[in-house]
Design a protein around this motif. Structure first.
Motif, PDB file in Angstrom:
ATOM      1  N   ASP A 349       0.841  -1.212   0.000  1.00  0.00           N
ATOM      2  CA  ASP A 349       0.000   0.000   0.000  1.00  0.00           C
ATOM      3  C   ASP A 349       0.870   1.255   0.000  1.00  0.00           C
ATOM      4  OD1 ASP A 349      -2.181  -1.578  -0.048  1.00  0.00           O
ATOM      5  OD2 ASP A 349      -2.704  -1.343   2.096  1.00  0.00           O
ATOM      6  N   ALA A 350       1.919   1.230   0.856  1.00  0.00           N
ATOM      7  CA  ALA A 350       2.786   2.417   0.939  1.00  0.00           C
ATOM      8  C   ALA A 350       3.533   2.628  -0.375  1.00  0.00           C
ATOM      9  CB  ALA A 350       3.762   2.264   2.098  1.00  0.00           C
ATOM     10  N   GLY A 351       3.961   1.520  -0.984  1.00  0.00           N
ATOM     11  CA  GLY A 351       4.676   1.619  -2.262  1.00  0.00           C
ATOM     12  C   GLY A 351       3.765   2.168  -3.352  1.00  0.00           C
ATOM     13  N   MET A 352       2.543   1.659  -3.403  1.00  0.00           N
ATOM     14  CA  MET A 352       1.584   2.124  -4.427  1.00  0.00           C
ATOM     15  C   MET A 352       1.321   3.619  -4.245  1.00  0.00           C
ATOM     16  SD  MET A 352       0.802  -0.472  -6.442  1.00  0.00           S
ATOM     17  CE  MET A 352      -0.743  -0.261  -7.296  1.00  0.00           C
ATOM     18  N   LYS A 353       1.228   4.044  -2.982  1.00  0.00           N
ATOM     19  CA  LYS A 353       0.981   5.468  -2.721  1.00  0.00           C
ATOM     20  C   LYS A 353       2.197   6.298  -3.160  1.00  0.00           C
ATOM     21  CE  LYS A 353      -0.387   8.996   0.514  1.00  0.00           C
ATOM     22  NZ  LYS A 353       0.655   9.898   0.026  1.00  0.00           N
ATOM     23  N   GLY A 354       3.387   5.774  -2.848  1.00  0.00           N
ATOM     24  CA  GLY A 354       4.613   6.477  -3.247  1.00  0.00           C
ATOM     25  C   GLY A 354       4.657   6.670  -4.760  1.00  0.00           C
ATOM     26  N   MET A 355       4.289   5.631  -5.499  1.00  0.00           N
ATOM     27  CA  MET A 355       4.321   5.729  -6.976  1.00  0.00           C
ATOM     28  C   MET A 355       3.263   6.711  -7.474  1.00  0.00           C
ATOM     29  SD  MET A 355       5.166   1.940  -8.438  1.00  0.00           S
ATOM     30  CE  MET A 355       3.756   1.067  -7.813  1.00  0.00           C
ATOM     31  N   LYS A 356       2.088   6.668  -6.815  1.00  0.00           N
ATOM     32  CA  LYS A 356       1.002   7.566  -7.228  1.00  0.00           C
ATOM     33  C   LYS A 356       1.436   9.031  -7.040  1.00  0.00           C
ATOM     34  CE  LYS A 356      -3.884   8.010  -6.450  1.00  0.00           C
ATOM     35  NZ  LYS A 356      -4.827   8.091  -5.375  1.00  0.00           N
ATOM     36  N   ASP A 357       2.081   9.299  -5.910  1.00  0.00           N
ATOM     37  CA  ASP A 357       2.534  10.669  -5.628  1.00  0.00           C
ATOM     38  C   ASP A 357       3.601  11.110  -6.635  1.00  0.00           C
ATOM     39  OD1 ASP A 357       0.816  10.614  -3.514  1.00  0.00           O
ATOM     40  OD2 ASP A 357       2.353  10.385  -1.961  1.00  0.00           O
ATOM     41  N   LEU A 358       4.484  10.180  -6.955  1.00  0.00           N
ATOM     42  CA  LEU A 358       5.562  10.500  -7.901  1.00  0.00           C
ATOM     43  C   LEU A 358       4.983  10.844  -9.279  1.00  0.00           C
ATOM     44  CD1 LEU A 358       8.583  10.531  -7.477  1.00  0.00           C
ATOM     45  CD2 LEU A 358       8.672   8.122  -8.127  1.00  0.00           C
ATOM     46  N   VAL A 359       4.060  10.016  -9.713  1.00  0.00           N
ATOM     47  CA  VAL A 359       3.427  10.256 -11.016  1.00  0.00           C
ATOM     48  C   VAL A 359       2.691  11.600 -10.990  1.00  0.00           C
ATOM     49  CG1 VAL A 359       1.552   9.418 -12.518  1.00  0.00           C
ATOM     50  CG2 VAL A 359       3.304   7.830 -11.704  1.00  0.00           C
ATOM     51  N   ALA A 360       2.015  11.874  -9.873  1.00  0.00           N
ATOM     52  CA  ALA A 360       1.271  13.146  -9.763  1.00  0.00           C
ATOM     53  C   ALA A 360       2.234  14.335  -9.848  1.00  0.00           C
ATOM     54  CB  ALA A 360       0.497  13.186  -8.443  1.00  0.00           C
ATOM     55  N   PHE A 361       3.407  14.181  -9.244  1.00  0.00           N
ATOM     56  CA  PHE A 361       4.409  15.259  -9.286  1.00  0.00           C
ATOM     57  C   PHE A 361       4.837  15.539 -10.732  1.00  0.00           C
ATOM     58  CE2 PHE A 361       8.864  16.522  -9.525  1.00  0.00           C
ATOM     59  CZ  PHE A 361       8.860  17.666  -8.741  1.00  0.00           C
ATOM     60  N   TYR A 362       5.163  14.476 -11.477  1.00  0.00           N
ATOM     61  CA  TYR A 362       5.605  14.683 -12.864  1.00  0.00           C
ATOM     62  C   TYR A 362       4.451  15.199 -13.734  1.00  0.00           C
ATOM     63  CZ  TYR A 362       9.932  12.163 -11.663  1.00  0.00           C
ATOM     64  OH  TYR A 362      11.124  11.770 -11.089  1.00  0.00           O
ATOM     65  N   LYS A 363       3.229  14.805 -13.371  1.00  0.00           N
ATOM     66  CA  LYS A 363       2.084  15.320 -14.142  1.00  0.00           C
ATOM     67  C   LYS A 363       1.923  16.823 -13.930  1.00  0.00           C
ATOM     68  CE  LYS A 363      -1.724  13.062 -14.994  1.00  0.00           C
ATOM     69  NZ  LYS A 363      -2.909  12.180 -15.031  1.00  0.00           N
ATOM     70  N   GLU A 364       2.216  17.277 -12.706  1.00  0.00           N
ATOM     71  CA  GLU A 364       2.165  18.732 -12.462  1.00  0.00           C
ATOM     72  C   GLU A 364       3.228  19.444 -13.300  1.00  0.00           C
ATOM     73  OE1 GLU A 364       0.776  18.270  -7.883  1.00  0.00           O
ATOM     74  OE2 GLU A 364       2.399  19.700  -8.249  1.00  0.00           O
TER      75      GLU A 364
END
Ligand code: MLT
Length: 451
Positions: A349-364
């Motif tokens: 769960d923590a890993g999936m969240k970490g990846m989601k946040d990373l992707v969101a950062f690059y999307k910004e």
């Protein structure tokens, strides 16, 4: 060198003869090439497919130009919006899993569990996790998922498995590894300077006029169709209806689609599937490749996977998955066990969240770049469901634009023509960068390129 074949370095000059001692056949060859300067160290013939490649691989070429620019301008503060290389650290939960996995290899129990050569297809626990997290609700099962050191490597190995003389189709523009690896494997008879295309490879143009979705009828006679969504480089994500059309055509014509989903986590639009296996029948005609490179910052760590569904069969009824298994057994010894430990941590769960946040950062970042170019008066595509922003410089040569941007702003982008002839007139800006660099790039671009 044995067998009396002495050193063969030589220089044949105008009508002259090399002084080195060689077999007669070699002398004849030299005699025929009497006007060419030859500087051989062996009798080994070059792979003619390698000789067909027009230039160096795109990204090392760009790195070379960047280095030359820096040498000529030592004070330049270069910002790279070129190769899509991640810049942000790997999320902590994933690093923790990787460190624990590495530390376990220093214990007897840990080493006997996961040390030494691993399964070529990857640890079953990881294959099962990937099937669960990325393919739930589709026909894909854990045994269909093959873990590897990344999609680019799998693409090369796949073409090796399919062998020489294949009819290949690609989106134009497309990720250069599809075409280059196809050429290396002998699927082209040469480069056509007029069309800027490799012969025997079908190029399906994707441009603003067709909303970056190609005329698929061009690929009706192709055996292997490379398709990337969200697309690298255009940033276009294909809709469910478009992918249904793609799959239906492949089922009808009996082709395979090699579907590159390396950027699917960037899709926000619900109408754009994140995996091709959401489309009914895809398990009979699609191979899907994906990677942790852009989701978790594994571009250097190297961990990806490719899906070969059980239902995928060759024209003689034999299993493609079985051949892939054979291929991996021969050419690969399994992904690094440390990388696989990190991969398992990605799926927590923590890993999936970490990846989601990373992707969101690059999307910004992508949103900043996209709006920057738009405010400057350019037509811009992509950048919403993908980390690539595709900027139109209609009517201009993209290498010339690339050079102008580098010279005026010290920013490296990627010329669209590097991805295929239909990419000319565009440049690609990658959203992989620190926020500071993206903001600074936006400032420099506005200063020098506003219309
Ligand atoms: C790209 O910039 O197109 C890719 O990041 C390069 C790669 O994934 O090999």
């Amino acid at each position: 060198m044995g067998g009396g074949r002495a050193r063969v370095s030589c220089a044949v000059t105008d009508g002259g003869w090399c002084a080195c001692v060689r077999r007669v056949s070699v002398r004849r060859t030299h005699a025929r090439r009497a006007r060419t300067v030859v500087n051989a160290s062996s009798n080994v013939r070059r792979n003619p497919n390698m000789a067909q490649l027009k230039a160096g691989y795109l990204f090392p070429e760009i790195a070379r130009i960047r280095t030359a620019h820096l040498e000529a301008n030592p004070d330049a503060k270069i910002i790279s919006l070129g190769i899509g290389d991640t810049t942000e650290p790997i999320p902590q939960a994933i690093v923790d899993g990787m460190v624990a996995g590495a530390a376990a290899l220093g214990t007897k129990a840990g080493y006997s569990a996961k040390g030494g050569y691993g399964a070529e297809a990857g640890q079953m626990e990881l294959r099962a996790g990937l099937a669960e997290k990325f393919y739930a609700g589709t026909p894909i099962e854990k045994t269909d998922v093959f873990v590897s050191d990344g999609s680019k490597c799998d693409i090369s190995r796949m073409l090796q498995m399919f062998g020489t003389g294949r009819k290949i189709a690609v989106q134009d523009p497309s990720y250069p590894a599809y075409v280059d690896s196809s050429v290396i494997m002998g699927n082209s008879t040469g480069f056509d300077d007029a069309t800027k295309q490799y012969q025997n490879i079908t190029y399906m143009p994707c441009n603003a006029d067709n909303d970056f979705f190609p005329d698929l009828s061009k690929a009706k006679n192709s055996e292997l169709i490379f398709f990337c969504s969200p697309n690298n480089p255009t940033g276009a994500a294909a809709t469910r209806a478009q992918l249904t059309q793609l799959v239906n055509q492949a089922l009808e014509t009996g082709s395979f689609i090699i579907y590159d989903a390396a950027y699917s986590a960037f899709i926000g639009n619900d109408d754009c599937p994140k995996t091709i296996y959401e489309i009914p029948g895809a398990e009979k005609c699609c191979i899907e490749t994906c990677s942790f490179s852009k989701y978790a910052g594994f571009t250097g760590l190297r961990l990806g996977w490719t899906v070969f569904p059980e239902a995928l069969k060759f024209s003689d009824g034999s299993s493609v998955r079985q051949d892939w298994n054979r291929m991996m057994g021969t050419s690969f010894n399994g992904a690094s066990n440390v990388a696989q430990a990190a991969g398992l941590a990605c799926l927590t769960d923590a890993g999936m969240k970490g990846m989601k946040d990373l992707v969101a950062f690059y999307k910004e970042n992508a949103a900043i770049l996209k709006s920057t170019w738009e405010e400057m008066g350019y037509k811009v595509y992509g950048g919403t469901d993908a980390p690539y922003v595709w900027v139109s410089f209609e009517g201009r040569d993209s290498w010339e634009v690339f050079t102008e941007i580098l010279q005026k702003t010290d920013i490296v982008v990627t010329p669209g023509a590097g991805f295929g002839p239909a990419g000319n007139g565009y440049v690609r800006c990658s959203a992989f960068g620190s926020r500071e660099n993206i903001n600074e790039a936006a400032r420099r671009l506005k200063e020098k390129f506003s219309k």
